[in-house]
Design an enzyme around this catalytic site. Structure first.
Site, short mmCIF file in Angstrom:
data_model
loop_
_atom_site.label_atom_id
_atom_site.label_comp_id
_atom_site.label_asym_id
_atom_site.label_seq_id
_atom_site.Cartn_x
_atom_site.Cartn_y
_atom_site.Cartn_z
N CYS A 15 51.11 43.24 33.86
CA CYS A 15 49.80 42.75 34.55
C CYS A 15 50.03 42.51 36.09
CB CYS A 15 49.11 41.63 33.84
SG CYS A 15 49.95 40.04 33.94
N ASN A 18 51.83 38.41 36.40
CA ASN A 18 52.86 37.97 35.12
C ASN A 18 52.87 36.54 34.83
OD1 ASN A 18 56.43 38.17 34.78
ND2 ASN A 18 54.81 38.66 33.09
N CYS A 20 49.76 35.22 33.38
CA CYS A 20 48.55 35.09 32.57
C CYS A 20 48.63 36.13 31.11
CB CYS A 20 47.07 35.24 33.25
SG CYS A 20 46.87 33.91 34.38
N ARG A 21 48.00 37.51 31.42
CA ARG A 21 48.03 38.33 30.53
C ARG A 21 49.48 38.82 29.76
NH1 ARG A 21 44.54 42.47 33.92
NH2 ARG A 21 45.44 41.44 35.63
N SER A 22 50.10 39.22 30.70
CA SER A 22 51.40 39.76 30.29
C SER A 22 52.53 39.12 29.61
CB SER A 22 52.00 40.82 31.12
OG SER A 22 52.55 40.30 32.44
N ASP A 135 41.13 40.53 33.74
CA ASP A 135 41.94 39.53 34.58
C ASP A 135 41.21 38.25 34.16
OD1 ASP A 135 43.18 38.01 36.31
OD2 ASP A 135 43.10 39.32 37.77
P1 4NP Z 1 47.54 38.20 35.41
O1 4NP Z 1 46.64 37.17 36.17
O2 4NP Z 1 47.79 39.35 36.20
O3 4NP Z 1 46.88 38.24 34.01
O4 4NP Z 1 49.02 37.33 35.54
C1 4NP Z 1 46.62 36.90 37.61
C2 4NP Z 1 47.52 35.89 37.96
C3 4NP Z 1 47.74 35.65 39.45
C4 4NP Z 1 46.76 36.44 40.37
C5 4NP Z 1 45.84 37.43 39.76
C6 4NP Z 1 45.90 37.56 38.33
N1 4NP Z 1 46.69 36.14 41.68
O5 4NP Z 1 45.99 36.59 42.46
O6 4NP Z 1 47.56 35.26 41.98
#
Ligand code: 4NP
Length: 164
Positions: A15, A18, A20-22, A135
């Protein structure tokens, strides 16, 4: 369980951050693969570098735990060109992640080793096929619940696709 010869022996879930989702997908995929009797290396990474070395987002940890997935020991890292040599299959949580991964793959010139196949995480899913795993970072609790629902469904669909 009899499985197809083409079944990957390693899968990387990717994602943006790294956190939240992945990481959630990593643990869900690992548990589902174990239940199906598949021996497979499972890992996760982010296309971005902001959260390298961090534990998963606390909201992701809390929602995952409520569904029986413990992700609190996972540590964020950034995806690299080496991952395309080290994994058989790399799965992107959304279309932007897929585009970013494709450009890393396109930049690999020394290709004596077969490079990972790249696909959208929802690709095999009869319910959510072609969709992003949205996201949840700026979302609420419902966004994190939706992430788990979609990941459980799409991970199961990949595993079904490998059964004979
Ligand atoms: P992820 O979520 O891609 O599912 O881990 C996010 C985590 C952090 C950010 C964006 C999405 N960020 O902008 O810091």
């Amino acid at each position: 369980m009899p499985i197809k010869a083409s079944t990957p022996s390693s899968v990387l879930l990717v994602c943006l951050g790294n956190i939240c989702r992945s990481p959630t997908a990593e643990e869900i995929f690992r548990q589902q693969a174990a239940i199906a009797g598949l021996s497979m290396k499972v890992d996760s990474a982010g296309t971005g570098d902001w959260h390298i070395g961090h534990a998963p987002d606390e909201r992701a940890q809390r929602h995952a735990k409520a569904h029986g997935y413990n992700i609190n020991k996972l540590v964020a890292r950034q995806v690299s060109a080496d991952d395309f040599r080290d994994f058989d299959l790399i799965l992107a949580m959304d279309a932007q992640n897929l585009a970013d991964l494709q450009s890393i793959k396109n930049g690999i010139t020394n290709t004596d080793k077969k490079l990972a196949k790249l696909a959208l995480f929802s690709e095999e899913d009869p319910t959510y096929g072609g969709d992003d795993v949205p996201d949840p970072y700026t979302g609420d609790g419902d966004a994190f619940e939706e992430v788990i629902e979609r990941i459980e469904s799409s991970a199961q669909a990949w595993i079904e696709s490998w059964k004979i």
